[in-house]
Every structure is written in C-alpha cells, then in structure tokens.
Design an enzyme around this catalytic site. Sequence first.
Site, PDB file in Angstrom:
ATOM      1  N   ASP A  25      -7.794  -5.026   0.610  1.00  0.00           N
ATOM      2  CA  ASP A  25      -8.501  -5.713  -0.599  1.00  0.00           C
ATOM      3  C   ASP A  25      -8.163  -7.148  -0.666  1.00  0.00           C
ATOM      4  O   ASP A  25      -8.805  -7.770  -1.205  1.00  0.00           O
ATOM      5  CB  ASP A  25      -7.837  -4.922  -1.757  1.00  0.00           C
ATOM      6  CG  ASP A  25      -8.042  -3.598  -1.834  1.00  0.00           C
ATOM      7  OD1 ASP A  25      -9.325  -3.174  -1.830  1.00  0.00           O
ATOM      8  OD2 ASP A  25      -7.065  -2.657  -1.900  1.00  0.00           O
ATOM      9  N   HIS A  69       0.704  -1.028  -0.035  1.00  0.00           N
ATOM     10  CA  HIS A  69       0.088   0.108   0.193  1.00  0.00           C
ATOM     11  C   HIS A  69       0.825   1.305   0.013  1.00  0.00           C
ATOM     12  O   HIS A  69       1.968   1.169   0.567  1.00  0.00           O
ATOM     13  CB  HIS A  69      -0.784  -0.053   1.336  1.00  0.00           C
ATOM     14  CG  HIS A  69      -2.112   0.790   1.161  1.00  0.00           C
ATOM     15  ND1 HIS A  69      -2.182   2.317   1.538  1.00  0.00           N
ATOM     16  CD2 HIS A  69      -3.562   0.863   0.979  1.00  0.00           C
ATOM     17  CE1 HIS A  69      -3.093   2.676   1.155  1.00  0.00           C
ATOM     18  NE2 HIS A  69      -3.706   2.028   0.700  1.00  0.00           N
TER      19      HIS A  69
END
Length: 198
Positions: free
Chosen positions: A172, A115
């Site tokens: 996710d 991320h």
Amino acid sequence: LTYAENFLHMTHATPTKAYKVNPIHARAIDKFLILHADHEQNASTSTVRIAGSSQANPFACIAAGIASLWGPAHGGANEAVIKMLNEIGSVENIPKFIDDVKNKRSGIRLMGFGHRVYKNYDPRAQYMRILCNQIFEQLEYDDPQLQVAIALERAALHDEYFKKRNLYPNVDFYSGIVLRAVGIPLEMYTVMFALGRS
C-alpha cells in the site's frame, strides 16, 4: 481491449470525447491488480466466508467483504498513505513526523508499513516501488509526494525503532501514488483493491 484497457476506457471515456487508452496506464493497472490479488486468509476474505457460511446471497457476501476491505487497516490503507503524505507535506518535515510516530503523539501512525503476514519487507512492495518509478519515468510525471515517500521509507528503514518492530513498507505504501499517476481518484482506491480480489 485487455481487462485493464477496458476498465480505463469505461472509467474515462465519454460519449462526446474520444478516449485512447495510454498503454503505460494500462500496464500500471494490470500490475496493480495482480499485486493486489487475494492472498492468505485476510479480513475481507474471512468476512466473505463468514457471511457465506450462513448461506447468504453471494452478492451480499461480496458486499460484506468489500465493506471490510474499506477500512484503513486493510484495503483503505493506500488512501491512508496518501493522506499521511499530504499531512507530512515535504521532505523537511519527515524527522518531526518520525519523532511523532515513535512518541505516539496525537494518534500519528506510519501508514503503509508493517503487515500481518509479512514480518520482513512485503515482496509486493518491492514490485510496487519499481512500478511506481517506471510509471513516473515513462509518463514524465512529477509528484512531490513520491520524493516524500522515498525519503520517508529511507528514514524508517534506517531507524532502529521500526527495525525492532519489523515495520517495513507494504504494497500500500506506493500503490496510491501509482493510482493517482494514472488518473484514479482517491475515493476509488478501495474499489481498485476490490477489483484485484474479484
């Protein structure tokens, strides 16, 4: 009805068949939306602001943000994770998949890891994993991809290649599995992400 219950009712009810919202599904959707709420200055937020800086219509600005959100490196990532898990197929194929990722074979990527903001484990991912396990347990739902995801996470977290690159699961990684468990089709995943950000 709560926001999540009303959403589920609108997406699943039909005029010819009564629909009763499953409270487990509603709780999952509610938590999903909270965990996907906007944070930081990400691609879709920046896109909305840039479009708005030209004094464009607010609807056009939001549409631009959703278009940005659709990409597999942003809001489409949970859909990309599901496709990746489908390609892996079973737990036995994980070592080969990990090797292919590390050796950059045929553009194979480890989706749902890493991320731009979180250089360690995405704190939202921890809650999403817990939510995923709770949903599966409460619904007595069995999804072979959950076992693949758990084994893949374990393998990647113990591999020096991914540790050195600070590649840890993000929100996710498990969210697509949660959405599928509550009956949301794959094509709606980015829409769900957008709902959490609106």
